[in-house]
Design a protein around this motif. Structure first.
Motif, PDB file in Angstrom:
ATOM      1  N   CYS A 510       0.854  -1.171   0.000  1.00 32.80           N
ATOM      2  CA  CYS A 510       0.000   0.000   0.000  1.00 32.80           C
ATOM      3  C   CYS A 510       0.897   1.230   0.000  1.00 32.80           C
ATOM      4  CB  CYS A 510      -0.924   0.011   1.213  1.00 32.80           C
ATOM      5  SG  CYS A 510      -1.793   1.583   1.380  1.00 32.80           S
ATOM      6  N   CYS A 513       0.139   3.621   3.367  1.00 30.49           N
ATOM      7  CA  CYS A 513       0.535   3.282   4.733  1.00 30.49           C
ATOM      8  C   CYS A 513       1.656   2.253   4.780  1.00 30.49           C
ATOM      9  CB  CYS A 513      -0.673   2.783   5.530  1.00 30.49           C
ATOM     10  SG  CYS A 513      -1.219   1.127   5.055  1.00 30.49           S
ATOM     11  N   CYS A 550      -6.931  -1.013   0.643  1.00 32.16           N
ATOM     12  CA  CYS A 550      -5.971  -1.496   1.623  1.00 32.16           C
ATOM     13  C   CYS A 550      -6.718  -1.910   2.894  1.00 32.16           C
ATOM     14  CB  CYS A 550      -4.965  -0.401   1.953  1.00 32.16           C
ATOM     15  SG  CYS A 550      -3.934  -0.789   3.360  1.00 32.16           S
ATOM     16  N   CYS A 553      -5.532   0.866   5.832  1.00 27.57           N
ATOM     17  CA  CYS A 553      -5.916   2.274   5.855  1.00 27.57           C
ATOM     18  C   CYS A 553      -7.166   2.552   5.002  1.00 27.57           C
ATOM     19  CB  CYS A 553      -4.757   3.162   5.401  1.00 27.57           C
ATOM     20  SG  CYS A 553      -4.363   2.960   3.665  1.00 27.57           S
TER      21      CYS A 553
HETATM   22 ZN   LIG Z   1      -2.800   1.281   3.351  1.00 24.26          ZN
END
Ligand SMILES: [Zn+2]
Ligand SMILES: [Zn+2]
Length: 795
Positions: A510, A513, A550, A553
């Motif tokens: 991701c 994050c 994701c 997040c």
């Molecule tokens: Zn993420």
């Protein structure tokens, strides 16, 4: 004095891993016979592992109860090899024999039960439902088999199975039922092959019609060949049932009614004749010799093997040819059948257990002169073997990764050493151990530098991916590769693209994050398989949906890194929408025959073949003029002293696919353009690479300059695995058994929720090390229920 034999129980149990001595007066026994013997309070099957000998009378010694009327499970040579494997690879004789004895060779055990009283005592087992009691005491006939009971339609409710098993046990203990054990012996039949002919009936369905056409083209084609060609058992069975195909069982002599391939396409080259002369000289000497036939891909090594074997057979000898499993195609079979007719047996993955067993027995009866097969064929009960060929000797599939962890090359060497025969290793990229032995003059080196077709090796371009990235190309194909690919597609020539990894990519990250989805059971990140919409673990096959958001997040900023086969196929499709692409990896070749089917598809109408390791091997299409390694770096930096050798092999093998019949080219994309494995592979300079890598190994004392043993300790608990492996390390250091490294976690420390730590031990004097492992570590490991010990000699 009484005659006795030593016999080893066939059951795999650490409590019974030593042969016991039994009186054998009543029977004529020989090595490899299967006997019934008492063991503790029970009776088991056992292998006879000594010839009968005299021993002082011993009232405590028990006697052999029965010699089973089955073929010998192994002969003296098989036993010798098993003893060698047990000693060299530090396992038990029983474990070693499991590689020698075919699954079909042992009788099946069937327990049946006889009632000794008319009625059970109902008070004693109140918890058993009345219907199950009735089943045993009223409905089943006397002497019913356990199987019959458990499969009975009235015993299908949840929990019935467990209840019945417990009930039976109690009844046997109380004497109300008597257990009778029977051995159903494997049938020995002549070596028969099922062959197919076109029938009269017509049949619907594209696949079935293709099968009929396939059979009509080659009447009498073995069923196994149809399987290898990609037709499933189900399709064949349906065609036989409807009468569109006739199936007959014939002796192997009658399977050659369709034309075998001829080898006479090219006259022998000067190099082939020279190689053959060296082999002849070795055979003349009638003593053990080892030759390394170092020939570039396409130099015609098979011709040399076949001619040498012809001579051996003419003189009454026999030969074993080992090939990697993946090369066991009908084409391989045809080349040997053309030379040896019905005196050859080919053991490939499409054979049933029974067919393998029949072929094995045909070897034992002396009906076979030439046996072609994958690594386990080295144990075949073939007599008077004077020549053993290990083709593609560098292949990793010669090493078995489960117990016994033997290497077929090492076993072949021992077999030929004991028999005074000749061992020939063939390879374009020989194992470094063998090359080193050849450089020292310990084994003979025979070189073949030219391709049989006289085509030069392809020119190889190395593309620096870092530079490509700097110049703004962020795609997986460099400008050079894209352009070369486009030219081939336009000209109607074929391309092979090699990718290390299956699936659509490497790991997922991701970008917001930094989250990387991991396997919950293993210490690896999950691999994206976009076609299936899944994330998969390549170690334990854990799967989860591939989400767009994701999971950490919640943003849609997920990206794939690394390149897999699926992704490369997509990229080819994006760049060249009209190109016909075939993908070949372990996801697309799950059944016997898939491999051959995809190759046929590629050969007939494919432009680009995208695949993992399997495309690097044995593939021979004259119209392939471009070979590409999409990312040569994967595998280059893994912590294994063989990493460079493997990478060199792979790159060299992939490049060798190109330009077999017309000028070819190869492109290697990499972030490490100066790594020796890549530099030398691009120059087709095996010798340069080998000398450099061997110098490094000498310095670090890796094989062939030492014996290397990995000792793995595996446990559900990380702490236990670490503590126990630490104790083993101290013990070995105390025993002065060599240079002990570790404990260190495996490259992947946790697989399927088990923690794995390992010691690496290097030594020049293997004897004390083997003794210390066998005498001290193995007993400790057996007593420890929390851990498993994995011993891997010359990993
Ligand atoms: Zn993420
Ligand atoms: Zn996993």
């Amino acid at each position: 004095m009484p005659r006795v034999v030593d016999a080893l129980a066939t059951i795999r149990s650490s409590r019974f891993d030593l042969p016991l001595t039994y009186d054998a007066q009543a029977f004529e026994l020989q090595i490899g016979d299967v006997v019934r013997v008492p063991l503790g309070s029970r009776e088991v099957l056992a292998y006879v592992v000594t010839a009968p000998y005299d021993a002082p009378a011993d009232p405590k010694r028990k006697a052999v109860l029965e010699r089973l009327d089955v073929p010998r499970a192994f002969d003296d040579e098989g036993l010798h090899l098993a003893r060698f494997v047990a000693e060299y690879y530090i396992c038990t004789l029983g474990e070693a024999l499991s590689a020698v004895v075919l699954a079909g060779a042992l009788p099946r055990t069937i327990d049946s039960f006889v009632r000794t009283v008319a009625q059970p005592n109902p008070q004693r087992y109140p918890s058993v439902p009345a219907r199950l009691v009735r089943l045993i005491w009223e409905e089943l006939g006397d002497g019913f088999a356990l199987e019959t009971l458990l499969r009975h339609p009235d015993a299908r409710r949840a929990g019935d199975r467990g209840t019945l098993l417990r009930y039976i046990q109690t009844l046997v203990r109380s004497g109300e039922l008597r257990r009778e054990r029977r051995f159903v012996q494997p049938k020995t039949t002549a070596y028969r092959v099922r062959v197919l002919f076109a029938g009269k009936a017509s049949i619907r369905g594209g696949k079935a019609q293709a099968l009929v056409a396939f059979v009509r083209e080659q009447p009498g084609v073995p069923r196994a060949d149809a399987l290898l060609a990609g037709f499933s058992n189900a399709v064949i069975a349906r065609a036989v049932k409807t009468g569109a195909i006739d199936e007959r069982e014939v002796e192997p002599a009658h399977t050659r009614s369709y034309a075998p391939l001829s080898d006479a396409a090219f006259p022998a080259t000067a190099e082939q004749r020279a190689a053959l002369e060296r082999l002849d000289a070795a055979l003349d000497a009638r003593a053990f010799a080892e030759l390394l036939l170092f020939g570039v891909t396409g130099s015609g090594k098979t011709y040399v093997y076949v001619e040498a074997i012809k001579r051996v057979v003419r003189e009454g000898g026999r030969a074993i040819v080992l090939v990697p499993e993946i090369s066991l195609t009908p084409q391989t079979a045809r080349r040997f059948e053309a030379g040896f007719g019905d005196r050859v047996a080919v053991l490939h993955s499409a054979l049933s257990e029974r067919e393998r067993f029949d072929a094995w027995q045909a070897c034992a009866r002396g009906e076979i002169d030439v046996l072609v097969g994958a690594r386990s064929a080295i144990f075949a009960p073939l007599r008077n073997v004077r020549l053993c060929v290990v083709d593609e000797a560098h292949e990793t599939s010669y090493k078995q990764e489960t117990v016994p962890r033997y290497h077929a090359l090492t076993v072949a060497r021992e077999r030929m050493r004991a028999a005074g025969g000749v061992l020939v290793l063939g390879s374009a990229t020989p194992p470094l151990e063998s090359y080193e032995a050849a450089l020292r003059g310990k084994i003979e080196l025979v070189t073949m530098r030219e391709r049989a077709t006289a085509q030069p090796m392809p020119s190889v371009h190395v593309v620096d991916l870092a530079k490509e990235f700097e110049s703004g190309n962020k795609r997986i194909f460099s400008t050079t590769l894209t352009q070369a690919l486009g030219e081939r597609i336009a000209r109607g020539e074929k391309t092979v693209l090699f990718v290390n990894r299956r699936g659509s990519g490497g790991f997922i990250l991701c970008r917001s994050c930094g989250h990387v989805p991991q396997c919950p059971r293993c210490d690896v990140s999950l691999t994206a398989h976009r076609g299936e919409g899944l994330l998969r673990c390549h170690y334990c096959d854990f799967q989860m949906p591939l989400a767009r958001k994701c999971p950490e997040c919640g943003l849609e900023t997920i990206r794939e890194f690394g390149v897999g086969t699926e992704r490369v196929v997509e990229e080819v499709g994006r760049l060249f929408p009209d190109a016909r692409v075939v993908r070949m990896d372990s996801d697309t070749t799950t059944r016997v025959g898939d491999h051959a089917r995809l190759l046929t598809e590629f050969g007939e109408r494919g432009d680009v073949l995208v695949g993992t390791q399997m495309v690097a091997k044995g593939l021979d299409f004259p119209t392939v003029t471009l070979a590409g390694v999409v990312a040569a770096d994967v595998g280059l930096h893994i912590p294994d002293f063989r990493a460079a050798e493997r990478s060199f092999d792979l790159i060299a093998q992939v490049c060798g696919r190109s330009g077999r019949a017309q000028a070819g080219e190869a492109i290697v994309q990499t972030y490490s353009p100066t790594h020796p494995a890549i530099v030398y592979a691009a120059k087709h300079d095996y010798d340069g690479f080998a000398r450099g890598d061997l110098a490094q190994r000498r310095e670090l004392r890796y094989p062939p300059f030492s014996l290397l043993v990995y000792l793995g300790v595996i446990s559900r608990s990380r702490k236990t695995a670490l503590d126990v492996s630490g104790r083993y390390a101290e013990l070995l250091r105390g025993a002065n058994a060599g240079e002990v490294l570790g404990p260190a976690p495996y490259p992947i420390a946790r697989v399927n929720n088990e923690w794995r730590f390992r010691l690496a031990v290097k030594t020049r004097t293997p004897k004390p090390l083997r003794a210390a492992i066998r005498g001290e570590l193995v007993p400790l490991a057996r007593a420890d229920r929390e851990t498993r010990l994995v011993i891997n000699v010359n990993p």
